[in-house]
Structures are given as structure tokens and as C-alpha cells.
Design a protein around this motif. Structure first.
Motif, PDB file in Angstrom:
ATOM      1  N   VAL A 193       0.837  -1.203   0.000  1.00  0.00           N
ATOM      2  CA  VAL A 193       0.000   0.000   0.000  1.00  0.00           C
ATOM      3  C   VAL A 193       0.871   1.251   0.000  1.00  0.00           C
ATOM      4  CG1 VAL A 193      -1.634   1.356   1.368  1.00  0.00           C
ATOM      5  CG2 VAL A 193      -1.991  -1.099   1.071  1.00  0.00           C
ATOM      6  N   ASN A 194       1.933   1.242   0.766  1.00  0.00           N
ATOM      7  CA  ASN A 194       2.825   2.393   0.814  1.00  0.00           C
ATOM      8  C   ASN A 194       3.516   2.615  -0.532  1.00  0.00           C
ATOM      9  OD1 ASN A 194       4.137   4.504   2.518  1.00  0.00           O
ATOM     10  ND2 ASN A 194       5.981   3.374   1.964  1.00  0.00           N
ATOM     11  N   ILE A 195       3.864   1.510  -1.211  1.00  0.00           N
ATOM     12  CA  ILE A 195       4.474   1.638  -2.538  1.00  0.00           C
ATOM     13  C   ILE A 195       3.484   2.254  -3.520  1.00  0.00           C
ATOM     14  CG2 ILE A 195       5.401   0.355  -4.511  1.00  0.00           C
ATOM     15  CD1 ILE A 195       6.598  -1.633  -2.505  1.00  0.00           C
ATOM     16  N   ILE A 196       2.217   1.874  -3.392  1.00  0.00           N
ATOM     17  CA  ILE A 196       1.183   2.449  -4.256  1.00  0.00           C
ATOM     18  C   ILE A 196       1.100   3.960  -4.077  1.00  0.00           C
ATOM     19  CG2 ILE A 196      -1.324   2.551  -4.605  1.00  0.00           C
ATOM     20  CD1 ILE A 196      -1.372  -0.470  -4.034  1.00  0.00           C
ATOM     21  N   LYS A 197       1.329   4.421  -2.859  1.00  0.00           N
ATOM     22  CA  LYS A 197       1.245   5.860  -2.570  1.00  0.00           C
ATOM     23  C   LYS A 197       2.450   6.629  -3.109  1.00  0.00           C
ATOM     24  CE  LYS A 197      -1.291   5.234   1.793  1.00  0.00           C
ATOM     25  NZ  LYS A 197      -1.200   5.390   3.271  1.00  0.00           N
ATOM     26  N   THR A 198       3.612   5.978  -3.134  1.00  0.00           N
ATOM     27  CA  THR A 198       4.841   6.735  -3.406  1.00  0.00           C
ATOM     28  C   THR A 198       5.710   6.168  -4.527  1.00  0.00           C
ATOM     29  OG1 THR A 198       6.070   5.449  -1.736  1.00  0.00           O
ATOM     30  CG2 THR A 198       4.954   7.446  -0.984  1.00  0.00           C
ATOM     31  N   GLY A 199       5.415   4.989  -5.026  1.00  0.00           N
ATOM     32  CA  GLY A 199       6.319   4.316  -5.952  1.00  0.00           C
ATOM     33  C   GLY A 199       6.162   4.758  -7.399  1.00  0.00           C
ATOM     34  N   CYS A 207       2.065  -3.760  -7.595  1.00  0.00           N
ATOM     35  CA  CYS A 207       1.502  -3.862  -6.249  1.00  0.00           C
ATOM     36  C   CYS A 207      -0.025  -3.910  -6.284  1.00  0.00           C
ATOM     37  CB  CYS A 207       1.977  -2.702  -5.384  1.00  0.00           C
ATOM     38  SG  CYS A 207       3.728  -2.770  -4.979  1.00  0.00           S
ATOM     39  N   VAL A 208      -0.636  -3.120  -7.151  1.00  0.00           N
ATOM     40  CA  VAL A 208      -2.090  -3.168  -7.297  1.00  0.00           C
ATOM     41  C   VAL A 208      -2.517  -4.551  -7.762  1.00  0.00           C
ATOM     42  CG1 VAL A 208      -4.050  -2.313  -8.659  1.00  0.00           C
ATOM     43  CG2 VAL A 208      -2.395  -0.699  -7.675  1.00  0.00           C
ATOM     44  N   ALA A 209      -1.790  -5.102  -8.723  1.00  0.00           N
ATOM     45  CA  ALA A 209      -2.119  -6.449  -9.209  1.00  0.00           C
ATOM     46  C   ALA A 209      -1.954  -7.486  -8.113  1.00  0.00           C
ATOM     47  CB  ALA A 209      -1.225  -6.795 -10.405  1.00  0.00           C
ATOM     48  N   ALA A 210      -0.893  -7.359  -7.296  1.00  0.00           N
ATOM     49  CA  ALA A 210      -0.671  -8.304  -6.192  1.00  0.00           C
ATOM     50  C   ALA A 210      -1.804  -8.226  -5.185  1.00  0.00           C
ATOM     51  CB  ALA A 210       0.666  -8.014  -5.521  1.00  0.00           C
ATOM     52  N   LEU A 211      -2.208  -7.012  -4.807  1.00  0.00           N
ATOM     53  CA  LEU A 211      -3.304  -6.854  -3.846  1.00  0.00           C
ATOM     54  C   LEU A 211      -4.618  -7.374  -4.425  1.00  0.00           C
ATOM     55  CD1 LEU A 211      -2.466  -3.328  -2.403  1.00  0.00           C
ATOM     56  CD2 LEU A 211      -2.202  -5.532  -1.258  1.00  0.00           C
ATOM     57  N   THR A 212      -4.810  -7.187  -5.712  1.00  0.00           N
ATOM     58  CA  THR A 212      -6.011  -7.728  -6.366  1.00  0.00           C
ATOM     59  C   THR A 212      -6.039  -9.247  -6.261  1.00  0.00           C
ATOM     60  OG1 THR A 212      -6.057  -5.879  -7.921  1.00  0.00           O
ATOM     61  CG2 THR A 212      -7.307  -7.842  -8.524  1.00  0.00           C
ATOM     62  N   ASN A 213      -4.898  -9.874  -6.504  1.00  0.00           N
ATOM     63  CA  ASN A 213      -4.817 -11.337  -6.372  1.00  0.00           C
ATOM     64  C   ASN A 213      -5.024 -11.776  -4.927  1.00  0.00           C
ATOM     65  OD1 ASN A 213      -4.326 -11.662  -9.103  1.00  0.00           O
ATOM     66  ND2 ASN A 213      -2.102 -11.672  -8.888  1.00  0.00           N
TER      67      ASN A 213
END
Length: 236
Positions: A193-199, A207-213
Motif C-alpha cells: 500500500v505504501n508503494i502504491i502511494k509513493t512508488g 503492487c495493485v495487481a498483487a493486492l487484487t490477487n
């Protein structure tokens, strides 16, 4: 030189080096020379298969258990170099349980012998794990390893582009496996989630795909609800 290496292989000299290394010789300087010699031998890609067959990689991993940062660095860099050909050497990596070693090193586990890994060593461990995660069997090992979450947390603390990309790749590849449920209720979801905010864009996509899975499994739902939903909505 190529000719010298060919001679060492044909004459059995490499096998002798491996035997001496695995005997755990007492001299610190001898261990250092052995480590450097074995590392240099593995750098020649055309002979790498022959050298791995005679357990050069195993000898280097044993040297990594010695309380010497230089030898630890040579050990993990050798594993990383081999991991760049993961589809070719995947079975050997499984045999040597290299996922467990890398995760324990990166996590700073007190149960593994040798010098405590610094950030450079942790990052190389992470990069090797990222390469290995493209192999389904090794990715399963990463998902099953008890030190994976702690390893990713430790690598994340380095906070540079390479470390963030490394975590994103590992999480993405492991998220396709049902065994990824072992990472629920750990620091992994907050890290992503933190990477989504700043990466970077690529890392955010991974990361979005990983969280979706992850969301396909009920065990993740409480943590995703609390930690991830708002940032995911904002990122769209």
C-alpha cells in the motif's frame, strides 16, 4: 583465464577446491582465498553448469556461514548471478534450499550462522529472490518460507528504487499462488500500500495487481478493508 579454468575442471582441481572448502578449514585467510577463487570461477558463464555440478555453489553458501562480511557478500552475489539463469538452475536452487537461506539473511534471522547482513547484502538477497520468483517451484518456496514477510520488511527499509522494485516483483509473482495466504496479517500488505502511494508507475501496477490477487482469498479481506481500499481507490 579460459585455458586455466578448462585445465582446473579437467584435472579435478575445482573438485579439490570444493572439498577443501566443505572441510571447513580453520585458516581465515584460506577461507577468503577460497571464496574469491570460487566466486571468480562461477563468473565464466560457459563453464557455470560444470562448476555447479561439482558443488561450487554449495561450497560458497557454506563459506557464507562464516563470520566474515566479505565472504557473505561473495556468497549472496554468487547466488544472485546464478538466479539470473533461474530456469536453467532452478532444480539446484531447490536442492540447496537457497530461498530459505536468502530470506533468513535478509530478515536477519538469529538462527542462521555468519555475519549479520548489511543493506547491500539484503538488497542482493532480494534481487536474487525476485529472479527466483519467476520459477513456479521456487516461488512456492518463497510463499511457504517463514521468514519471507520479515525479509520483505527488511528490504523495504532500504528505501531505494531497487529495493522497492524488488519487493513489487516478489509480491506480484507470489500472489498468483494459493500459498500466498501465508503472507496475510503480516507487514506485506501495508508495504505494498505504501508503494502504491509513493512508488513508480511500474511498481504501483505490480503492487495493485498483487493486492487484487490477494483479495481472492477471504483471509486477506479484513486487512485489505482496513489498510488498502482507500489508497487503491485514490490510485485509480
Amino acid at each position: 583465464e579460459k585455458e586455466i579454468l578448462e585445465y582446473l575442471i579437467k584435472s579435478g582441481g575445482v573438485v579439490d577446491l570444493v572439498v577443501v572448502t566443505l572441510l571447513r578449514v580453520n585458516s581465515g585467510s584460506t577461507k577468503e582465498y577460497l571464496g574469491k577463487a570460487l566466486f571468480n570461477l562461477l563468473c565464466r558463464s560457459e563453464f557455470r553448469s560444470n562448476l555447479i555440478e561439482v558443488d561450487v555453489l554449495e561450497a560458497l553458501t557454506e563459506l557464507g556461514k562464516i563470520d566474515n562480511l566479505e565472504l557473505l557478500d561473495l556468497c549472496v552475489r554468487s547466488v544472485y548471478n546464478i538466479s539470473c539463469e533461474v530456469q536453467k538452475f532452478g532444480e539446484k536452487m531447490l536442492e540447496l534450499r537457497l530461498v530459505d537461506m536468502l530470506c533468513a539473511r535478509a530478515a536477519g534471522s538469529p538462527h542462521i550462522a555468519g555475519y549479520k547482513a548489511n543493506n547491500n547484502v539484503k538488497l542482493v538477497c532480494g534481487k536474487a529472490l525476485a529472479n527466483m520468483s519467476f520459477n513456479s517451484s521456487l516461488a512456492m518456496n518463497i510463499a511457504n518460507c517463514e521468514n519471507t514477510a520479515d525479509a520483505l520488511h527488511s528490504i523495504n527499509n532500504i528505501q531505494n528504487e531497487e529495493s522497492i522494485y524488488t519487493i513489487s516483483v516478489i509480491a506480484f509473482n507470489v500472489s498468483f499462488l494459493s500459498k500466498c495466504t501465508s503472507l496475510a496479517d503480516t507487514s506485506v500488505v501495508p508495504i505494498l500500500v505504501n508503494i502504491i502511494k509513493t512508488g513508480s508507475v511500474l511498481c504501483v501496477q505490480l503492487c495493485v495487481a498483487a493486492l487484487t490477487n490477494f483479495s481472492l482469498y477471504k483471509v486477506y479481506h479484513p486487512q485489505l478493508t482496513v489498510v488498502a481500499i482507500a489508497p487503491l481507490i485514490q490510485s485509480t
